[in-house]
Design an enzyme around this catalytic site. Sequence first.
Site, PDB file in Angstrom:
ATOM      1  N   GLU A   1       0.836  -1.208   0.000  1.00  0.00           N
ATOM      2  CA  GLU A   1       0.000   0.000   0.000  1.00  0.00           C
ATOM      3  C   GLU A   1       0.871   1.258   0.000  1.00  0.00           C
ATOM      4  O   GLU A   1       0.623   2.209   0.749  1.00  0.00           O
ATOM      5  CB  GLU A   1      -0.962  -0.010   1.192  1.00  0.00           C
ATOM      6  CG  GLU A   1      -1.982  -1.131   1.125  1.00  0.00           C
ATOM      7  CD  GLU A   1      -2.955  -1.135   2.298  1.00  0.00           C
ATOM      8  OE1 GLU A   1      -2.535  -0.769   3.409  1.00  0.00           O
ATOM      9  OE2 GLU A   1      -4.121  -1.488   2.095  1.00  0.00           O
TER      10      GLU A   1
ATOM     11  N   GLU B   1      -6.998  -7.574  -0.648  1.00  0.00           N
ATOM     12  CA  GLU B   1      -7.432  -7.497   0.747  1.00  0.00           C
ATOM     13  C   GLU B   1      -8.929  -7.211   0.767  1.00  0.00           C
ATOM     14  O   GLU B   1      -9.352  -6.053   0.783  1.00  0.00           O
ATOM     15  CB  GLU B   1      -6.682  -6.403   1.523  1.00  0.00           C
ATOM     16  CG  GLU B   1      -5.236  -6.702   1.828  1.00  0.00           C
ATOM     17  CD  GLU B   1      -4.609  -5.652   2.742  1.00  0.00           C
ATOM     18  OE1 GLU B   1      -5.356  -4.815   3.292  1.00  0.00           O
ATOM     19  OE2 GLU B   1      -3.380  -5.669   2.897  1.00  0.00           O
TER      20      GLU B   1
END
Length: 646
Positions: free
Chosen positions: A182, A260
Site C-alpha cells: 500500500e 485485501e
Amino acid sequence: MPPDLPSLLLRLVVLLLLSQAEARSFVVDREHDRFLLDGVPFRYVSGSLHYFRVPPVLWADRLLKMQLSGLNAVQFYVPWNYHEPEPGIYNFNGSRDLIAFLNEAAKVNLLVILRPGPYICAEWEMGGLPSWLLRNPNIHLRTSDPAFLEAVDSWFKVLLPKIYPFLYHNGGNIISIQVENEYGSYKACDFKYMRHLAGLFRALLGDKILLFTTDGPHGLRCGSLQGLYTTIDFGPADNVTRIFSLLREYEPHGPLVNSEYYTGWLDYWGQNHSTRSSPAVAQGLEKMLKLGASVNMYMFHGGTNFGYWNGADEKGRFLPITTSYDYDAPISEAGDPTPKLFAIRNVISKFQEIPLGPLPPPSPKMKFGPLTMSLDGNLLSFLDFLCPQGPIHSVLPLTFEAVKLDHGFMLYRTYLTSPVLEPTPFWVPNNGIHDRAYVMVDGVLKGVLERSLKQELYLTGTVGTRLDILLENMGRLSFGSNHSDFKGLLEAPLLGQTILTEWMMFPLKVDKLVKWWFPLQLMKRALPQASSVPAFYSAKFPVFGLLGDTFLYLPGWTKGQVWINGFNLGRYWTMRGPQQTLYVPRLLLFGRSINKITLLELENVPHNPQVQFLDKPILNSTLHWGYNFLLSETQGSFEPMELSGH
C-alpha cells in the site's frame, strides 16, 4: 547392459524432471483477463493468515481449516523486525520458521501469495520495520534514502534466497510476491524507491515469478509501477463495479484482483469492537467471483498480538491496537469456525469444488478459578534485576532507540535540586510522551500521563525528592504518513517552567525477570497498598482433567502485561476495553504440574485481586477512553479523572 546405459537413464530422468519443472508456471493472460496456472485458466480464492500471530503447533490446524473452507491459497506477510532483531542477527527458528510454515501450507495443497515488504503494515509493531533503523534519527523510511536502502538490501539478500526454492516454477507453492505494501498511502511517493525494490526482487528471484502491488482505491497513482502487476483492496461496503473500474485505469488488461477483501476489522483500545456482518461479506465475495476476480480475504484467521508486537495508528490521537487480532474473521482467534466461515464456504461452492468432509469441530475449551493473586513486590524493588547493567546517565532524557531498547518499559529517574512547596504542574512539551508515563514521587504513584491527551499533574517535593517516570512503549505506528515513531521521553519534562535535567535511564528487562523468577522469591516483600503499583503479582495453579483453550479474565485490574508460565501473553487494559479477556492456547499450560501466572499491574489493583479463566472470550466491552488515575491524598485510593484529547 551397455556400459553407458545407466548414465543415459540418469540423463533422461533429469531431463524429465527439468521438463516437468519447466511446465510449472503462473502467469497473467492479458488477452483474456485471467491467470494461467500451468497453462490452464485459474483464479485464486485465498485467505490471510499470519504465522507470527499463531503458535507453530497450531499452523497445521488453521491451514487445514482454510483448505476445507474451499480456499486454494494462503496469503501472508513476512515481518522484517520479527526475523532481524538486531542488525545482521537473524532468527528463523520456532515461531519464526518461515520455511516450516511454507511446508505446512504445501501439505494441504495451498498455494502461497507472499508479502515480504519491507513494510507490511499488518497492524504490527512499526509495520514490520525494525525499530533499530531509528537509531539513525535522520533516516527516511520507505524512501530511496541510501541508509534505508542499505538495510533493506541486506535483509532481502538473506530472506529472498531462502524462499527462492519455494517459487512455483521451481517446484514450490509461491505463485506471486508483493512488492512493498500500500505504498500509495504513504507520503513519499518515491518511484526511485519502488524501482529499486523491483530491481532487487528480480535480481534475487529471477524473471519468472509474478510480482505485484496492492493499494487502496486512492493510492494507485503512487503505489503502482510499470512491470509490477497492479491489484487493489476494498471491503464489503464498497461498490465492486466502481472500485474495479478504478483499477482498470492502471491495469487495463489482466485478471481483476482484490488482494485485501476485509472480512472484519481491527480493534483499538478504547473503541468499540469491530465487526462485519456475515451476509454482507458473503454477498460482496459472490459479486467479485461472478466477475471472474481473484480474491484474498483479509483476514481469514487473525490470531493474537502476543508480547509487545501490536502496532498503532494515529487518527487525531494515538490509538494502540489490542492484543487480540480476532478481526471478526471467519476462523476465530481460538481457531474455531464461525457462521461467517460457512457463509463464505457456501459462496465458494458455487464457483469451484469444495473439499469433501466436515470441518473439524471447535477446540475444547475450559474454565476455572478464581485465582487469588499475591503481591510479589513493587517494580522499583527489583530495579537491580530489571536493569543489571545499571543506568545510563544524560543531562537530557534519551529515547528508547538511543539506548537500544526496542520494546517494553524504561524507567527515567532524576532528583529535585530545589524545593517545590506548592502543587506545581508537571508536563512534557510538544506531546513528548511516547506513549504512557507512570509518574512516581519517592516511590509513590502520583498519576499517569498519556500521549495525545491534554493532562495536568501537580507535584510537590523538597531538595533530593526522587522523581521516577516509568515509560511504556504501547506499540509503534504501523500505518500512516510517519513511521519514525520514537519512544520514551522525546522532550525534557518541566516542573512549572523549570526544565528537569540530569537523568538516569534504566532500560528494563522485564521478560527476563519473569523467566528467572527466583530473584522475586528471594526478595519478596510486603508493601503498603498505596505504593504497590507498578508491581508484580502472581499465582500458582494446577489444571485438572483434559486441557483446553481458555480465556484469561481480569475483573477489576486496570492495565498491564501478563505472562503464563513465562510466555508473554500480551497487554491487558480492562479499564479501557473493548478487550476484556486474553486468549490462552492450551499448549501454554501444563496438565501434570503447577502453572504460574504473572501480572505486571501498572495502575490500580482491585480490592479482591483475583483472575479467572473463562471458556468464552469477551472482546466487546468498552469502558473508558479518556481517564487517568491520581492518588487521592485524603482518601488514600485511586480515583478516575476525566481527560480530553487534543
